[in-house]
Scaffold this motif. Structure first.
Motif, mmCIF file in Angstrom:
data_model
loop_
_atom_site.group_PDB
_atom_site.id
_atom_site.type_symbol
_atom_site.label_atom_id
_atom_site.label_comp_id
_atom_site.label_asym_id
_atom_site.label_seq_id
_atom_site.Cartn_x
_atom_site.Cartn_y
_atom_site.Cartn_z
ATOM 1 N N GLU A 148 0.840 -1.200 0.073
ATOM 2 C CA GLU A 148 0.044 -0.039 -0.015
ATOM 3 C C GLU A 148 0.799 1.225 -0.146
ATOM 4 O OE1 GLU A 148 -2.409 0.206 3.442
ATOM 5 O OE2 GLU A 148 -0.813 -0.335 4.800
ATOM 6 N N PHE A 149 1.998 1.085 0.032
ATOM 7 C CA PHE A 149 3.061 2.128 -0.084
ATOM 8 C C PHE A 149 3.838 2.347 -1.333
ATOM 9 C CE2 PHE A 149 2.302 1.182 4.555
ATOM 10 C CZ PHE A 149 1.589 2.189 4.890
ATOM 11 N N LYS B 50 -9.024 0.316 5.533
ATOM 12 C CA LYS B 50 -7.685 0.633 5.671
ATOM 13 C C LYS B 50 -6.850 0.610 6.903
ATOM 14 C CE LYS B 50 -8.414 4.066 1.759
ATOM 15 N NZ LYS B 50 -8.109 5.641 1.592
ATOM 16 N N THR B 51 -5.367 0.473 6.846
ATOM 17 C CA THR B 51 -4.846 0.598 7.883
ATOM 18 C C THR B 51 -4.980 2.013 8.517
ATOM 19 O OG1 THR B 51 -2.836 0.959 7.127
ATOM 20 C CG2 THR B 51 -3.192 -1.266 7.434
ATOM 21 N N TYR C 269 -2.707 3.867 9.603
ATOM 22 C CA TYR C 269 -1.499 4.679 9.007
ATOM 23 C C TYR C 269 -1.883 5.073 7.547
ATOM 24 C CZ TYR C 269 3.112 5.832 8.017
ATOM 25 O OH TYR C 269 4.484 6.529 7.690
ATOM 26 N N ARG C 270 -2.335 4.143 6.907
ATOM 27 C CA ARG C 270 -2.712 4.471 5.596
ATOM 28 C C ARG C 270 -3.858 5.381 5.471
ATOM 29 N NH1 ARG C 270 -0.239 4.913 1.105
ATOM 30 N NH2 ARG C 270 -1.136 6.998 1.184
ATOM 31 N N GLU C 271 -4.777 5.465 6.261
ATOM 32 C CA GLU C 271 -5.892 6.272 6.190
ATOM 33 C C GLU C 271 -5.590 7.581 6.501
ATOM 34 O OE1 GLU C 271 -9.847 7.067 8.643
ATOM 35 O OE2 GLU C 271 -9.281 5.120 8.337
ATOM 36 N N ASP D 24 -3.607 9.394 3.674
ATOM 37 C CA ASP D 24 -4.422 9.672 2.508
ATOM 38 C C ASP D 24 -5.045 10.974 2.911
ATOM 39 O OD1 ASP D 24 -3.859 7.625 1.144
ATOM 40 O OD2 ASP D 24 -5.598 6.374 1.432
#
Length: 539
Positions: free
Chosen positions: A87-88, A263-264, A266-268, A271
């Motif tokens: 996701e990164f 989403k995790t 962190y990912r959220e 974003d």
């Protein structure tokens, strides 16, 4: 890197320049990853370091040897079988990796002395080399920008929430004019000298904290300022850019609340911060830094999506977006709360009795009620908990681990037989927490890290690895490496026998080590006066 496909091995040979500018293999840090076919679809992966006793770690290019075995090995096994895409972005995707490696090695050598004189309580290896890595990234990013825009002058910057100020110090030393601002002065600031520009000041998002003459704003783990940095950059000038490295999760008005479970967290949050940049009219780019941190994704805004003539339109768009994020207007506003309709703050909740920092007025603040970092840092790492409470938790958890496995027939350790010493069972943090009463858990949750932090603080008794708690067996502890930093080696010697051995007093089998080998005192007659305390009294 040497790859042997036939034997399934990859060997890493680190190269370093000597004084003559020639590359030499750093033998002590050679390691090899091997993939072995067992049978059918069964494979094994292993990591071998031929010279473990001489291994050198700097926290960045050379990780700790324990990290290779405890962290990397499990990750390799996981990555080998999982099929989901990352996701990164890949690491250092926006700059030249070769150039980064070269500049990083040069800066690491130039600033490595900071590790030896680091006066803060934080880990010097992690923080020094992490800031060296971030500085390296920015220097290369800015060099590329100068080429693209045909600039001759090096970019200026302001680091908002600069903390220890080392990043500012490095960037200043490398020829970039700029300053760092933080609500709290650090001890290390006095060591940098007058060429490093650091200010102790509270930053309130508003008209009085704009930087129209600055090229770049930096948010390196800037906490509550993180979502505001794209806004401040957008309103400072059309040419102002920004770099943020988000860590703790904050919204414009306080802690960030999750909105998507797919989403995790962190990912959220990344974003969300990226979306703020888009709303502010930036082309937002994302990259992964090469730093010793799980939060290593940076967001960069260095160009705009709109012409300069549309600045007023974008400004209104920003204001509306911030207002929509402010949930208190719809949920918690009551008779004590009014609305401030002045520029940049229409419709934002304003607590009429909230205090503003000196030299600030309500009309200049974009979000009255914004809570900046406290000037005096609260100690909430379990260190300030009452000693009797800590002792109670330690003893409770230790007994839980010791009783989780059938008691082995063990002789008393004081009589000399240590082969049957009971190390107990290992339990997950969740399992340990389930056995503690609600009042204890509630008290621990008020501290950063909670139960895990308390157990790690009591490292004489416990070892916490991969989310599992173990009774520490001091027989398995490796002797200090000869390349251990002088400061740490000196502190270890000064602390020898200055505290009582917990195992000698509380463990049913006593201590697993004989008195002469244990760093802790077996009884009050062995206690030494702490030299560290003596030194502190003379400071």
């Amino acid at each position: 890197i040497f790859s042997d496909v036939y034997n399934g091995t990859v060997t890493f040979l680190p190269l370093e320049k000597n004084n003559e500018g020639k590359y030499q293999i750093k033998k002590c840090n050679i390691y090899q990853i091997q993939l072995t076919h067992i049978k059918d679809e069964e494979w094994s992966v292993s990591i071998v370091a031929p010279f473990p006793e001489d291994w050198f770690s700097d926290g960045i290019a050379y990780p700790k040897l324990s990290w290779l075995g405890n962290e990397l090995l499990s990750k390799l096994a996981k990555w080998s079988v999982e099929q989901k895409p990352s996701e990164f972005k890949s690491t250092l995707s926006l700059i030249s990796v070769a150039k980064y490696s070269k500049v990083y090695q040069e800066l690491k050598e130039k600033y490595k002395a900071m590790v030896k004189v680091w006066p803060e309580v934080t880990d010097p290896e992690k923080f020094v080399y992490e800031d060296v890595a971030i500085a390296t990234y920015l220097l290369i990013l800015w060099e590329e920008e100068r080429k693209e825009k045909e600039l001759t002058k090096k970019q200026s910057f302001v680091d908002l929430g600069c903390g220890n100020g080392l990043l500012v110090h490095i960037l200043n030393n490398e020829g970039h004019s700029g300053r760092g601002i933080d609500v709290r002065r650090r001890k290390i600031w006095d060591m940098y000298g007058p060429e490093t520009h650091l200010e102790e000041s509270t930053i309130m998002p508003g008209d009085s904290h704009l930087f129209p003459d600055t090229d770049w704003l930096i948010g390196n783990h800037s906490d509550e300022l993180t979502p505001w940095i794209p806004v401040i950059a957008a309103r400072s000038s059309y040419s102002c850019c920004y770099f943020v490295l988000p860590c703790c999760f904050f919204d414009f008005h306080g802690k960030y609340s999750r909105r998507q479970s797919k989403k995790t967290q962190y990912r959220e949050y990344l974003d969300f911060v990226a979306q703020v940049g888009f709303v502010c009219g930036f082309h937002v780019e994302e990259d992964c830094l090469r730093i010793p941190s799980t939060k290593r994704v940076c967001l960069i805004g260095k160009s705009r999506t709109y012409p300069p003539t549309d600045c007023a339109v974008i400004d209104k768009q920003i204001t509306q977006y911030i207002n929509n994020r402010q949930t208190c207007a719809a949920v918690t506003c009551d008779g004590r709360v009014g609305f401030n309709h002045k520029e940049h703050s229409g419709g934002v909740c304003k607590e009429t009795d909230s205090e503003l920092p000196e030299n600030e007025t309500a009309g200049t603040i974009w979000m009255p009620g914004f809570q900046p970092r406290e000037k005096v840092e609260q100690i909430r790492n379990c260190a300030s908990l009452p000693r009797d409470f800590v002792d109670y938790v330690v003893l409770s958890v230790a007994n839980l681990l010791l009783n989780a496995t059938p008691q082995k027939s063990c002789s008393n350790m004081h009589s000399g037989d240590r082969n049957t010493w009971n190390q107990g069972e290992s339990l997950s943090l969740k399992e340990v927490a389930e056995h503690l009463n609600k009042e204890t858990l509630k008290r621990l949750k008020s501290e950063y890290g909670g139960l895990q932090t308390l157990l790690k603080n009591n490292h004489q008794v416990f070892e916490v690895l991969n989310g599992r708690v173990h009774i520490r067996d001091w027989r398995k502890e490796k002797p200090s490496r000869k390349n251990k930093p002088d400061v740490k080696r000196r502190l270890s010697a000064e602390a020898f026998k200055t505290r009582l051995c917990w195992f000698f007093i509380h463990h049913p089998d006593g201590c697993s080590l004989p008195s002469e080998s244990c760093p802790y005192a077996h009884g009050t007659e062995e206690l030494r006066q702490s030299q560290i305390i003596k030194k502190k009294k003379h400071i």
